[in-house]
Each structure stands twice: as structure tokens, then as C-alpha cells.
Motif scaffolding. Structure first.
Motif, mmCIF file in Angstrom:
data_model
loop_
_atom_site.group_PDB
_atom_site.id
_atom_site.type_symbol
_atom_site.label_atom_id
_atom_site.label_comp_id
_atom_site.label_asym_id
_atom_site.label_seq_id
_atom_site.Cartn_x
_atom_site.Cartn_y
_atom_site.Cartn_z
ATOM 1 N N VAL A 123 0.843 -1.194 0.000
ATOM 2 C CA VAL A 123 0.000 0.000 0.000
ATOM 3 C C VAL A 123 0.880 1.247 0.000
ATOM 4 N N TYR A 124 0.582 2.151 -0.898
ATOM 5 C CA TYR A 124 1.232 3.470 -0.915
ATOM 6 C C TYR A 124 0.296 4.452 -0.233
ATOM 7 N N MET A 125 0.824 5.262 0.690
ATOM 8 C CA MET A 125 0.010 6.243 1.396
ATOM 9 C C MET A 125 0.496 7.640 1.068
ATOM 10 N N TYR A 126 -0.434 8.499 0.651
ATOM 11 C CA TYR A 126 -0.084 9.882 0.346
ATOM 12 C C TYR A 126 0.413 10.594 1.598
ATOM 13 N N ASP A 127 1.399 11.456 1.413
ATOM 14 C CA ASP A 127 1.877 12.300 2.503
ATOM 15 C C ASP A 127 1.066 13.596 2.520
ATOM 16 N N LEU A 128 -0.205 13.469 2.872
ATOM 17 C CA LEU A 128 -1.058 14.652 2.960
ATOM 18 C C LEU A 128 -0.680 15.489 4.173
ATOM 19 N N SER A 174 -2.936 4.650 11.260
ATOM 20 C CA SER A 174 -1.891 4.399 12.258
ATOM 21 C C SER A 174 -1.214 3.060 12.021
ATOM 22 N N ASP A 175 -1.991 2.045 11.640
ATOM 23 C CA ASP A 175 -1.420 0.734 11.371
ATOM 24 C C ASP A 175 -0.493 0.785 10.161
ATOM 25 N N LEU A 176 -0.913 1.461 9.112
ATOM 26 C CA LEU A 176 -0.098 1.544 7.906
ATOM 27 C C LEU A 176 1.142 2.394 8.138
ATOM 28 N N LEU A 177 1.013 3.447 8.915
ATOM 29 C CA LEU A 177 2.129 4.342 9.192
ATOM 30 C C LEU A 177 3.278 3.621 9.887
ATOM 31 N N THR A 178 2.953 2.627 10.692
ATOM 32 C CA THR A 178 3.965 1.909 11.460
ATOM 33 C C THR A 178 4.224 0.508 10.909
ATOM 34 N N SER A 179 3.815 0.256 9.667
ATOM 35 C CA SER A 179 3.863 -1.110 9.139
ATOM 36 C C SER A 179 5.271 -1.646 8.977
ATOM 37 N N PHE A 191 1.476 -3.411 4.018
ATOM 38 C CA PHE A 191 2.832 -2.890 4.143
ATOM 39 C C PHE A 191 2.950 -1.622 3.306
ATOM 40 N N ARG A 192 3.463 -0.571 3.900
ATOM 41 C CA ARG A 192 3.582 0.711 3.196
ATOM 42 C C ARG A 192 4.830 0.721 2.310
ATOM 43 N N PHE A 203 -3.582 4.461 -0.502
ATOM 44 C CA PHE A 203 -4.422 4.829 0.644
ATOM 45 C C PHE A 203 -4.439 6.341 0.812
ATOM 46 N N VAL A 204 -5.643 6.889 1.006
ATOM 47 C CA VAL A 204 -5.820 8.327 1.192
ATOM 48 C C VAL A 204 -6.057 8.595 2.676
ATOM 49 N N PRO A 205 -5.081 9.136 3.406
ATOM 50 C CA PRO A 205 -5.223 9.323 4.857
ATOM 51 C C PRO A 205 -5.985 10.595 5.219
#
Length: 517
Positions: A123-128, A174-179, A191-192, A203-205
Motif C-alpha cells: 500500500v502506498y500512502m499519500y503524505d497529505l 496508524s497501522d499503515l504508518l507503522t507497518s 505494508f507501506r 491509501f488516502v489518509p
């Protein structure tokens, strides 16, 4: 040094009376040396043209998941900006220097070293900016120029009260941030990854539910706090402003353009969240509480995921109750007069209010309401879960946490994880038409035997873990189950995206062979 004895083919070595060296020995020794030299050259050639297993295991690519904890501000206390990511083009010097700081651990020590790319979902998470997520929580004070908490201990707690029931956005983020933190013991379902091109999902946080609760509603209390001249539009404008900024950000990002948003995940759990733009972003996979307030093309069970509410009543630990100690047969406490599908509440109230062993009352506000509901559910065999303004409510999950067998009367309800869980083993479903027949509900529930009820109660003790949100997450809790539900949507999403690429103006084979056109 060597002495040749006449008349013999032997050589003697001074100081060794009984040791003689024959010519054959010398020849054999010379031949052995030649063989070693040839073998050494051959080995050297093979090493130069292949990579041993041990070396491959420590290649730059395989180290990147570990190195990332050193370069991302989200996981360390140093002052490296979040935007400075570990690159696949890191030179060997950087890798070697980083290795000195990375604790890979002993394979046999039994301590996980964080998730890796072998997790079920990449999973890629945007740095919003923080205003879209933790910045809405008063306890969070981001450093200037920083986006995320410096480490796991600085992730602020989610606001309490009824806000909690629509908080899946917080737990998943929070789970993805610390994956990929070292020594992470939580399950590694998601996993990020560093690059959106490598991700299964993006993923859009955005804490859409919290945005609605904080900015989308104006109450008399807000007017008092802000002064009598405060405009009603102030809070609504903040919520809609964030939604507009989010759309602008997404539609310009190459990750959105690559799939037209179809591989994006957004949590819009509160039924009123993202109202201004959710139809525009409807290609994304939505994590919702139900589908009661959406057009079918905007949200539906085929493309989206239903997540449980976070129960607001405490989990009944060390529950030693029994069929006979739970003296109340049927329990309901909440708003009786509701709109639309919730009209059934008032009709059932008229049918059940005078029945013995039935508790059917309107809700009590503030903390006393929580205490009385906790006592009531824990002392009742069955808890009614009725359709309200939408098909679902938090009451179902409070019932599960209280081990009060849920009785569900909501014809249009979609339940979380129902493709994985058999709700019929621990819930009773009643069609709304039958439920409104005089005497039907109470007679059905009074005829449930002690053995039948106990079996459902025991199953509640087993399944309750699937509805627990927590940080860090544990195996098969609500956080882990939502990620797994998202993973089950992946094949269908990939199929849709690949079909749409059939007639692209610049297909991938043309770009690779002919170059950009």
C-alpha cells in the motif's frame, strides 16, 4: 637444504632421521598445487558472473524496507524530512553505511523486524498535510515542516465519546504508518511501500468522519464558544474546503491518473462524510459503515468494504454470566422515533413496551447512558438491533462486546466481513414484515432454549476479537480484518483496470519499443 644420497632416489630432510621424501612425492605435490590454482581461477570466474544466496539476501533492493525506517521522519526521531525517501538507486557506499545502523536481528530470536514486501497488501500512502488527518486532533502538535508523528508513541489518541464509533480511518492510518517499524509485533497484512507504482492500493489518509464531526456541524455550544456573531457557515466551510483541496490534489497526482482512482482506498465511515465530493471520487474503494445514504453507482457491496463501528461500550471481560443469570429477555435503549427505515422502531415499541422481561426505552444522554446501557446489555439475553436513519448502528457492535445475542431487524443491512463470518451462528435475523406481526418477536425469543442461547453466547466470545479496533493491531482484530477485506477486492479491481487498458492510445508495449509518441 636438500641432501641427495648416492645410489638412491630418495632425498632426506635434515633433522628428520626417519622421514624421507621420494621423487614421487614431489611430483604429486606439484600436481596438487597446479590443480588448486586451476580450481581457484574457475571459482573466481563463477563468483564474478553470479551472486551467492547470501549476497542476494543482502542486496540493495532487499534492504530498502529496512533502510526506510532510517530515512522517513514518520518512524524516527531524527530531522530527516518525510519527503526524503530511500531510493532504489542508492549507491553501495550508502547501503554499507546504513547497514551499520540497521538491526536485522537473529533469525532465531523470534522477534519480528517489521513487515516487508511479502505482506498480503502493498500500500502506498499519500503524505497529505496534517490538516487532513492527525492535525484534527488537538493532542497532536506537528513540528514545522513535518507531516507525521515522529514515532509511534507520539500518535495522538482519537477523540472520545461518540466520535469513536466512526474511527476506522484513524486505526487504518496508524497501522499503515507503522507497518515497517523494527520489532513490530502486529500482523503484517498491509505494508507501506515507497513508490505508488509498486503498490496494490493507494491509501488516502483523510479523516473524513472526524472532519464532518468537527467542522461539518454547527451546534449551540459552538456558537457560545465562538461568540454570538459567529456565522453558521464557518464549520461547514472548513469541512468542504478540505474535500475540495483533496480532490484537487488527487486528480493532479499520477497515481490517481494511472487507474482513474480505481485502486485508491478512502475511509468515509460516517454516512455524512465526504458528501460534497464522494460522487466525484466514486471510482475509489470506499470503506463505509453501510450503504444507506449512497447512490448505487457511488457506493455498493461489489466495489466497497463495510467496516464495523468501534463499539463505545466496554468489552465484557471475564464474562461468567449464563442464560439464567441474564434475567432480561429483550433489551433496547435508544432513539425510538427515527426517519425513513427507522420507523420500525416506534412500531416495535408499541408491540413490546408492556411485555414482561422486556426493556424497551428511549436513550439516556451523557455518561449515565453509557453506564445504564452497559448494565442492561450485560444482563440481557437478546439485544434488538433495529434499522435507524440508516440500515446500521453502533448498537450491533455494543451487543457483541456485551455478549448479548444480537437480534437484527434491518432488511437492507450489509454486515462487515460477511464473506468470512457466518453471522447466523451468533445472531438472529428477523424480517421486518414478520417482526411487526403482534407477538412474533417476543414469542420467538422466549422459545429459544438455554442450550441454543448458550451456543450463540459461546460463539460471541470467539468472534468478538474481530470487532476490536486497537493500536498496535493484533491478528484478526478489526484493523487486520478490514485490510483482509480490502485485499479480497484486489483481483476484481485489477481485472477492471486491465480491461480498460486494452485500447489505450499509448499502450505499454508501444511505449517500451517505440518510445514516447
Amino acid at each position: 637444504m636438500w641432501k641427495l644420497s648416492k645410489g638412491s632416489g630418495n632425498r632426506t630432510v635434515p633433522g628428520f632421521k626417519d622421514f624421507t621424501v621420494r621423487k614421487g612425492h614431489v611430483i604429486l605435490g606439484f600436481a596438487f598445487c597446479v590443480i588448486c590454482v586451476i580450481a581457484g581461477l574457475s571459482c573466481s570466474y563463477r563468483l564474478s558472473n553470479s551472486e551467492p544466496t547470501e549476497v542476494r539476501r543482502l542486496s540493495t533492493g532487499s534492504l530498502l524496507p529496512h533502510l526506510r525506517i532510517l530515512t522517513s521522519q514518520a518512524y524516527s526521531d531524527d530531522e530527516v524530512p518525510t519527503t526524503e525517501r530511500a531510493s532504489e538507486s542508492m549507491d553501495s557506499r550508502t547501503v554499507v553505511e546504513s547497514l551499520e545502523d540497521v538491526k536485522l536481528g537473529d533469525e532465531n530470536d523470534g522477534v519480528p523486524q517489521g513487515c516487508d514486501s511479502n505482506a498480503e497488501l502493498k500500500v502506498y500512502m499519500y503524505d497529505l498535510p496534517p490538516e487532513f488527518h492527525y492535525g484534527m486532533i488537538s493532542a497532536f502538535e506537528p513540528k514545522i515542516g513535518k507531516i507525521w508523528p515522529a514515532n509511534a508513541s507520539q500518535i495522538p489518541p482519537y477523540p472520545g465519546g461518540l466520535y469513536q464509533q466512526h474511527s476506522p480511518e484513524y486505526w487504518l492510518t496508524s497501522d499503515l504508518l507503522t507497518s515497517n517499524m523494527q520489532n513490530r509485533e502486529a500482523p503484517c497484512t498491509a505494508f507501506r511501500v515507497e513508490r505508488w507504482e509498486d503498490a496494490d492500493f493507494v491509501f488516502v489518509p483523510f479523516f473524513a468522519s472526524l472532519s464532518y464531526n468537527r467542522y461539518g456541524k454547527v451546534t449551540d455550544q459552538m456558537l457560545v464558544e465562538e461568540g454570538s456573531n459567529m456565522k453558521h457557515s464557518l464549520y461547514k466551510d472548513k469541512n468542504e474546503e478540505l474535500q475540495a483541496k483533496l480532490v484537487q490534489y488527487l486528480e493532479k497526482h499520477p497515481a490517481w491518473k494511472a487507474s482513474n482512482g480505481k485502486n485508491h482506498v478512502m475511509v468515509i465511515h460516517h454516512p455524512n462524510s465526504m458528501q460534497a465530493v464522494r460522487d466525484r471520487l466514486r471510482n475509489a474503494l470506499y470503506v463505509v459503515s453501510d450503504f444507506g445514504r449512497y447512490e448505487n453507482e457511488t457506493a455498493n457491496i461489489r466495489k466497497d468494504v463495510v467496516a464495523p463501528y468501534k463499539h463505545v461500550l466496554p468489552t465484557f471481560t471475564d464474562d461468567s454470566s449464563s442464560f439464567h443469570t441474564r434475567s432480561t429477555v429483550v433489551y433496547f435503549q435508544g432513539s425510538i422515533v427515527r426517519k425513513e427505515g427507522g420507523k420500525i422502531r416506534h412500531e416495535l415499541y408499541d408491540l413490546l413496551k408492556d411485555e414482561p422481561d422486556v426493556h424497551f426505552t428511549t436513550g439516556i444522554t451523557a455518561s449515565e447512558g453509557f453506564h445504564s446501557a452497559t448494565r442492561g446489555m450485560r444482563s440481557s439475553r437478546f439485544c434488538l438491533n433495529l434499522a435507524g436513519d440508516t440500515p446500521s448502528s453502533n448498537r450491533l457492535f455494543d451487543s457483541i462486546a456485551s455478549h448479548c445475542v444480537p437480534v437484527i431487524i434491518s432488511d437492507d443491512l450489509e454486515l462487515p466481513f460477511e464473506d468470512d463470518l457466518n453471522y447466523s451462528s451468533f445472531c438472529i435475523f428477523i424480517n421486518s414484515t414478520r417482526a411487526l406481526q403482534p407477538g412474533y418477536v417476543i414469542n420467538l425469543l422466549r422459545n429459544v432454549s438455554s442450550e441454543e442461547w448458550t451456543l450463540m453466547w459461546e460463539r460471541l466470545l470467539v468472534v468478538e476479537r474481530h470487532f476490536e479496533y486497537q493500536f498496535p493491531s493484533v491478528a484478526n482484530d478489526a484493523v487486520n480484518m478490514v485490510w483482509k477485506a480490502i485485499a479480497r477486492k484486489l483481483p476484481a479491481i485489477r481485472l477492471t483496470i486491465n480491461k480498460e487498458r486494452r485500447y489505450m492510445a499509448k499502450p505499454s508495449w508501444r511505449r517500451s519499443k517505440l518510445g514516447a509518441m
